[in-house]
Enzyme design. Structure first.
Site, PDB file in Angstrom:
ATOM      1  N   ASN A   1       0.863  -1.183   0.000  1.00  8.74           N
ATOM      2  CA  ASN A   1       0.000   0.000   0.000  1.00  8.74           C
ATOM      3  C   ASN A   1       0.895   1.227   0.000  1.00  8.74           C
ATOM      4  OD1 ASN A   1      -1.765   2.076   0.520  1.00  8.74           O
ATOM      5  ND2 ASN A   1      -2.330   1.397   2.580  1.00  8.74           N
TER       6      ASN A   1
ATOM      7  N   GLU B   1      -6.541   4.840   8.114  1.00  8.96           N
ATOM      8  CA  GLU B   1      -6.333   6.260   7.817  1.00  8.96           C
ATOM      9  C   GLU B   1      -7.595   6.872   7.235  1.00  8.96           C
ATOM     10  OE1 GLU B   1      -2.740   5.617   5.599  1.00  8.96           O
ATOM     11  OE2 GLU B   1      -1.738   5.078   7.466  1.00  8.96           O
TER      12      GLU B   1
ATOM     13  N   GLU C   1      -4.843  -4.623  10.830  1.00 10.03           N
ATOM     14  CA  GLU C   1      -3.790  -3.620  10.997  1.00 10.03           C
ATOM     15  C   GLU C   1      -4.023  -2.838  12.289  1.00 10.03           C
ATOM     16  OE1 GLU C   1      -1.946  -2.487   6.912  1.00 10.03           O
ATOM     17  OE2 GLU C   1      -3.676  -1.223   7.254  1.00 10.03           O
TER      18      GLU C   1
ATOM     19  N   SER D   1       3.877  -1.923  10.218  1.00  9.76           N
ATOM     20  CA  SER D   1       5.327  -2.006  10.429  1.00  9.76           C
ATOM     21  C   SER D   1       5.931  -3.346  10.019  1.00  9.76           C
ATOM     22  CB  SER D   1       5.690  -1.663  11.880  1.00  9.76           C
ATOM     23  OG  SER D   1       5.388  -0.305  12.144  1.00  9.76           O
TER      24      SER D   1
HETATM   25  P1  13P Z   1       3.457   0.488   7.466  1.00  7.82           P
HETATM   26  O1  13P Z   1       3.899  -0.850   6.918  1.00  7.82           O
HETATM   27  O2  13P Z   1       4.203   1.641   6.888  1.00  7.82           O
HETATM   28  O3  13P Z   1       3.419   0.467   8.959  1.00  7.82           O
HETATM   29  O4  13P Z   1       1.938   0.701   6.983  1.00  7.82           O
HETATM   30  C1  13P Z   1       1.017  -0.304   7.160  1.00  7.82           C
HETATM   31  C2  13P Z   1      -0.230   0.040   6.433  1.00  7.82           C
HETATM   32  O5  13P Z   1      -0.969   0.915   6.834  1.00  7.82           O
HETATM   33  C3  13P Z   1      -0.530  -0.708   5.207  1.00  7.82           C
HETATM   34  O6  13P Z   1      -1.833  -0.505   4.796  1.00  7.82           O
END
Ligand code: 13P
Length: 248
Positions: free
Chosen positions: A10, A98, A166, A211
């Site tokens: 993503n 988000e 997530e 992460s």
């Molecule tokens: P990160 O891997 O940068 O923590 O982001 C995770 C994410 O939100 C993927 O949709």
């Protein structure tokens, strides 16, 4: 039961025409190596068409990050599933934290979006996850269970829908839950999927996101009921993303 894993990148609001080269390198890597996983990059909508054209015929697929539920109309600034499909997207991420946080997207709206995605023959990647505060209060299972029940359309099948757990506090923070916590949450999601879809619940892919890095991917991907990863930051780097792909 063996489930074919999925590794999905993503890109969020990152990437430009310069990254066509990077995605070509991902595609070449995937075509040459024996990676037993479905792999996809979800760039911003502006790049879907260009990246899709650049890797035509490759195993790597291109997806989108969000959609509107209507096919067309007076919705300034929005993009429909029909348009994303036309541009070459094979899947759409819906309900990313988000979007739930920044735009107040509810489970009901996420469910409608997933329904719209499935309705156009694309795959819906439905995101769920608890906040730090909810985690601290021990509410993780309750929160993700509710999100899953509210966001999963009745038309969902293991072929047209993927679930991505997530934890909000793990996204972009460099922190991940303890393995036992990931196992517990994924087991709860599996149990909920089996309740909602008794015949096919065992076959849905449940991805972990937050992460995921070259350093921790192998350990996370080996956990029970973890059927792949949704990768943010690390999917913007050739070295990191291909290391994740090699970590099965
Ligand atoms: P990160 O891997 O940068 O923590 O982001 C995770 C994410 O939100 C993927 O949709």
């Amino acid at each position: 039961m063996s489930i074919r894993p999925a590794i999905i990148g993503n890109w969020k609001m990152n990437g430009s025409g310069r990254d066509v080269k990077l995605v070509r390198r991902f595609a070449d890597f995937l075509d040459k190596q024996k990676i037993v996983a479905d792999v996809m990059i979800c760039p911003p909508s502006t790049l879907i068409d260009r990246l899709g054209e650049a890797i035509k015929g490759a195993k790597l697929k291109i997806g989108a990050q969000n959609c509107h539920i209507e096919p067309s109309g007076a919705f300034t600034g929005d993009v429909s599933v029909l348009m994303l499909k036309d541009a070459g997207a094979k899947a759409v991420i819906v309900g990313h934290s988000e979007r739930r946080t920044e735009y107040g997207e509810t489970d009901k709206q996420v469910c409608q979006k997933a329904q719209a995605v499935i309705g156009q023959g694309l795959q819906a990647i439905i995101c769920l996850g608890e906040t730090r505060q909810q985690f601290n209060k021990g509410q993780t299972l309750q929160v993700v269970g509710r999100q899953l029940r509210g966001s999963l359309p009745s038309t969902a099948t293991p072929q047209n829908t993927l679930i991505a757990y997530e934890p909000v506090w793990a996204i972009g923070s460099g922190r991940t839950p303890k393995p036992a916590d990931i196992i517990r949450t994924h087991a709860h999601l599996r149990k909920t999927l089996l309740k909602l879809h008794p015949k096919s619940g065992a076959k849905f892919r449940i991805l972990y996101g937050g992460s995921v890095s070259a350093a921790n991917a192998a350990d996370i991907l080996a956990l029970e009921n973890v059927n792949g990863a949704l990768v943010g930051g690390a999917s913007l780097s050739f070295k990191d993303f291909t290391a994740i792909l090699k970590s099965f």
